[in-house]
Enzyme design. Structure first.
Site, short mmCIF file in Angstrom:
data_model
loop_
_atom_site.label_atom_id
_atom_site.label_comp_id
_atom_site.label_asym_id
_atom_site.label_seq_id
_atom_site.Cartn_x
_atom_site.Cartn_y
_atom_site.Cartn_z
N SER A 119 0.83 -1.21 0.00
CA SER A 119 0.00 0.00 0.00
C SER A 119 0.86 1.26 0.00
O SER A 119 0.34 2.34 -0.24
CB SER A 119 -0.97 0.01 1.18
OG SER A 119 -0.35 -0.45 2.33
N HIS A 140 -3.04 -3.14 -5.91
CA HIS A 140 -3.43 -2.72 -4.57
C HIS A 140 -4.93 -2.92 -4.34
O HIS A 140 -5.77 -2.19 -4.87
CB HIS A 140 -3.05 -1.23 -4.39
CG HIS A 140 -3.33 -0.70 -3.03
ND1 HIS A 140 -3.92 0.52 -2.80
CD2 HIS A 140 -3.11 -1.24 -1.80
CE1 HIS A 140 -4.04 0.71 -1.49
NE2 HIS A 140 -3.56 -0.34 -0.87
N GLU A 152 -6.31 -0.99 -7.50
CA GLU A 152 -5.42 -0.06 -8.21
C GLU A 152 -4.29 -0.87 -8.86
O GLU A 152 -3.64 -1.67 -8.18
CB GLU A 152 -4.81 0.96 -7.23
CG GLU A 152 -5.83 1.92 -6.64
CD GLU A 152 -5.23 2.89 -5.60
OE1 GLU A 152 -5.67 4.03 -5.55
OE2 GLU A 152 -4.34 2.49 -4.83
N ASN A 190 -5.14 6.45 -1.34
CA ASN A 190 -4.49 6.83 -0.09
C ASN A 190 -3.83 8.20 -0.15
O ASN A 190 -3.54 8.79 0.87
CB ASN A 190 -3.45 5.77 0.32
CG ASN A 190 -4.13 4.58 0.99
OD1 ASN A 190 -5.24 4.70 1.48
ND2 ASN A 190 -3.46 3.44 0.98
P1 NAI Z 1 -0.91 -9.16 7.82
O1 NAI Z 1 0.07 -8.82 8.89
O2 NAI Z 1 -2.31 -9.47 8.18
O3 NAI Z 1 -0.33 -10.40 6.97
C1 NAI Z 1 0.98 -10.49 6.49
C2 NAI Z 1 1.38 -11.94 6.49
O4 NAI Z 1 2.60 -12.11 5.79
C3 NAI Z 1 1.60 -12.54 7.89
O5 NAI Z 1 0.73 -13.61 8.06
C4 NAI Z 1 3.05 -13.00 7.88
O6 NAI Z 1 3.26 -14.22 8.58
C5 NAI Z 1 3.30 -13.18 6.39
N1 NAI Z 1 4.70 -13.10 6.00
C6 NAI Z 1 5.62 -12.22 6.41
N2 NAI Z 1 6.79 -12.45 5.77
C7 NAI Z 1 6.58 -13.51 4.94
C8 NAI Z 1 7.40 -14.19 4.00
N3 NAI Z 1 8.65 -13.85 3.81
N4 NAI Z 1 6.84 -15.20 3.30
C9 NAI Z 1 5.56 -15.55 3.48
N5 NAI Z 1 4.74 -14.92 4.39
C10 NAI Z 1 5.25 -13.92 5.08
O7 NAI Z 1 -0.83 -7.96 6.78
P2 NAI Z 1 -1.96 -7.43 5.77
O8 NAI Z 1 -2.77 -6.39 6.44
O9 NAI Z 1 -2.63 -8.58 5.13
O10 NAI Z 1 -1.05 -6.67 4.69
C11 NAI Z 1 -0.30 -7.37 3.72
C12 NAI Z 1 0.12 -6.40 2.65
O11 NAI Z 1 -1.03 -5.79 2.07
C13 NAI Z 1 1.01 -5.25 3.13
O12 NAI Z 1 1.92 -4.94 2.13
C14 NAI Z 1 0.00 -4.12 3.33
O13 NAI Z 1 0.60 -2.84 3.24
C15 NAI Z 1 -0.94 -4.36 2.17
N6 NAI Z 1 -2.30 -3.82 2.31
C16 NAI Z 1 -2.97 -3.91 3.51
C17 NAI Z 1 -4.26 -3.40 3.61
C18 NAI Z 1 -5.04 -3.52 4.89
O14 NAI Z 1 -6.06 -2.83 5.03
N7 NAI Z 1 -4.64 -4.35 5.83
C19 NAI Z 1 -4.91 -2.72 2.48
C20 NAI Z 1 -4.14 -2.77 1.24
C21 NAI Z 1 -2.87 -3.27 1.20
#
Ligand code: NAI
Length: 384
Positions: A119, A140, A152, A190
Site C-alpha cells: 500500500s 493494490h 489499483e 491513499n
Molecule cells: P498481515 O500482517 O495481516 O499479513 C501479512 C502476512 O505475511 C503474515 O501472516 C506473515 O506471517 C506473512 N509473511 C511475512 N513475511 C513472509 C514471507 N517472507 N513469506 C511468506 N509470508 C510472510 O498484513 P496485511 O494487512 O494482510 O497486509 C499485507 C500487505 O497488504 C502489506 O503490504 C499491506 O501494506 C498491504 N495492504 C494492507 C491493507 C489492509 O487494510 N490491511 C490494504 C491494502 C494493502
C-alpha cells in the site's frame, strides 16, 4: 480468460481475502505463509467469511465448499513453481519483500506474472530486485478484499503491456473495478484521501470544534458515510497514522500531508480506535453529542475539508497520477465518497472551489493551503 494457477504469499488479512476472491472466480489457489499458525487461522477465517455469504444467501453452501476446496494452504514457497500469477501480500517492509521476490524468481517460470499488494512502497523499488521486472506490477486491493470493488494497478517503469493486460483481464473476471495509478506515494486513494483526516485534525487542533461536531459536519452536510474521526478509529489510528507518515516522507515532507501530533499521541497511548476500545472516542462510554445547531460552523468545517479534498484530486489529475475517470472511480469505489471529487468541483463551481482554497491560503499564509495549478487548467478545459 482460462482458469489459472494463482499463488498468493502472505495469509494475513489481505492474502486471505485475495485467495477467497481468486478461488471465487474459479481459479486454483495456493496460499503460502511462513507462519504455520497464520496458515491454520487463514483457513478458518476464509471459511467463516464464506459461511457469512451463505447465511446472507449470496451463495449456496455447495458453492462455498467448492471455493474453499480450490484453496490450498502451504508454508513453503517451492509449491508455487507452476503458478502462472503470484500476488505478494506479506509484511509492509521493502527489504523483506525484495528478498522474497529474489527467492520467488528462482522458483517460478519466467512467464509467471508477479504482483505486490503493497500500500505504500515504491513499485519501482520492488521491481529493482527482479531479474525480469517487465512481468511485475503493483496490485493494490482494499480491505475487505471480497467486498471492496476497487483495485489499483500500478505499472513500474519496466512493466510490460502483456503483464498489464493479463492482470486487467483477470481483475475484470474477478469482478473488480480497476484503475491505473502512477507509482507515486499512496497511489490514488491513499493520496487523495489524506486531507479528509489531516484537515479534520487541524480543525480540531485549532480549537474550532470537537471530534463529534466535525464528524457530524461531514456526514450531515456532505453525505460522507463516516466522519473523519470515526473513520480513523475504524481504520485504526496506528494504520492511518503510518500511511500519512509514509506519504508525507515519500513526498519530500510536503506540508499538505504532515502528520498530526494529536493522532501520534493516540498511537503512543495505544488508543488505536475501535480495536482497542478507545481512540478519538471512548467506545466503552456513551458517544459525545455534536453541536448540531451552529449551521455556520458546520458548513465552514465541511466546506474547508471538501475544498482540501478537491484540491488534492485536482492536483493528482494535473500531475497525471491517474486519468480523470480513474480518479473519480477510485474515490467513489475505493472509499465510498458520495461523488467523484472532480465532478463535485464542477457542481460547486471550479472557480468557487479555487476561491475557497485562496481564502484559506490568504488567511493562514501556509504552503499547505496553496491551490493546485490544476484549477486553472480545469477552468480552461471546461470553457473550451
Ligand atoms: P498481515 O500482517 O495481516 O499479513 C501479512 C502476512 O505475511 C503474515 O501472516 C506473515 O506471517 C506473512 N509473511 C511475512 N513475511 C513472509 C514471507 N517472507 N513469506 C511468506 N509470508 C510472510 O498484513 P496485511 O494487512 O494482510 O497486509 C499485507 C500487505 O497488504 C502489506 O503490504 C499491506 O501494506 C498491504 N495492504 C494492507 C491493507 C489492509 O487494510 N490491511 C490494504 C491494502 C494493502
Amino acid at each position: 480468460m482460462s482458469k489459472m494457477h494463482i499463488g498468493i504469499i502472505g495469509a494475513g488479512t489481505m492474502g486471505s481475502g485475495i485467495a477467497q476472491l481468486a478461488a471465487g472466480a474459479g481459479h486454483d489457489v495456493i496460499l503460502v505463509d511462513v507462519n504455520d499458525a497464520v496458515v491454520r487461522n487463514a483457513g478458518a477465517g476464509i471459511q467463516k467469511s464464506l459461511n457469512r455469504l451463505v447465511e446472507k444467501s449470496k451463495m449456496t453452501n455447495q458453492e462455498a465448499i467448492s471455493i474453499y476446496g480450490r484453496i490450498h494452504f502451504h508454508n513453503e514457497l517451492n509449491i508455487l513453481k507452476d503458478s502462472q500469477f503470484v500476488i505478494e501480500a506479506i509484511v509492509e517492509n521493502l527489504k523483506i519483500k525484495k528478498e522474497l521476490f529474489v527467492q520467488l524468481e528462482n522458483i517460478v517460470n519466467p512467464s509467471c506474472i508477479l504482483a505486490s499488494n503493497t500500500s505504500s512502497l515504491s513499485i519501482n523499488a520492488l521491481a529493482s530486485a527482479l531479474k525480469i521486472p517487465s512481468r511485475f506490477l503493483g496490485l493494490h486491493f482494499f480491505n475487505p478484499v471480497p467486498v471492496m470493488p476497487l483495485v489499483e494497478l500500478i505499472p513500474g517503469l519496466s512493466s510490460d503491456r502483456y503483464a498489464m493486460d493479463t492482470v486487467l483481464e483477470c481483475m475484470q473476471q474477478w469482478g473488480k473495478i480497476s484503475v491505473i495509478a502512477k507509482d507515486t506515494p499512496g497511489f490514488i486513494v491513499n493520496r487523495i484521501a489524506r486531507p479528509y483526516y489531516s484537515e479534520a485534525l487541524r480543525i480540531y487542533e485549532e480549537g474550532i470544534a470537537d471530534f463529534a461536531t466535525i464528524d457530524y459536519a461531514m456526514t450531515s452536510i456532505h453525505g460522507f458515510k463516516m466522519g473523519p474521526f470515526a473513520l480513523m478509529d475504524f481504520i485504526g489510528n496506528d494504520v492511518n497514522y503510518a500511511v500519512t507518515q509514509s506519504v508525507w516522507e515519500a513526498c519530500y515532507f510536503e506540508p499538505r500531508y504532515r502528520p498530526s501530533i494529536t493522532q501520534r499521541n493516540l498511537v503512543s497511548a495505544n488508543w488505536l480506535g475501535k480495536k482497542t476500545g478507545k481512540g478519538f472516542y471512548n467506545y466503552e462510554l456513551e458517544l459525545p453529542l455534536p453541536d448540531t445547531q451552529n449551521k455556520l460552523l458546520l458548513s465552514g468545517i465541511a466546506n474547508r475539508i471538501l475544498y482540501m479534498l478537491i484540491n488534492e484530486a485536482v492536483d493528482a489529475w494535473y500531475f497525471g497520477l491517474a486519468s480523470y475517470e480513474d480518479i473519480e472511480l477510485a474515490m467513489t469505489k475505493g472509499v465510498n465518497y458520495p461523488m467523484g471529487l472532480l465532478h463535485w468541483a464542477k457542481e460547486l463551481g471550479i472557480q468557487h472551489c479555487l476561491s475557497g482554497m485562496e481564502t484559506l491560503h490568504n488567511s493562514y499564509k501556509e504552503d499547505r493551503y496553496r491551490p493546485s495549478p490544476g484549477f486553472l487548467k480545469l477552468i480552461s478545459d471546461v470553457h473550451e
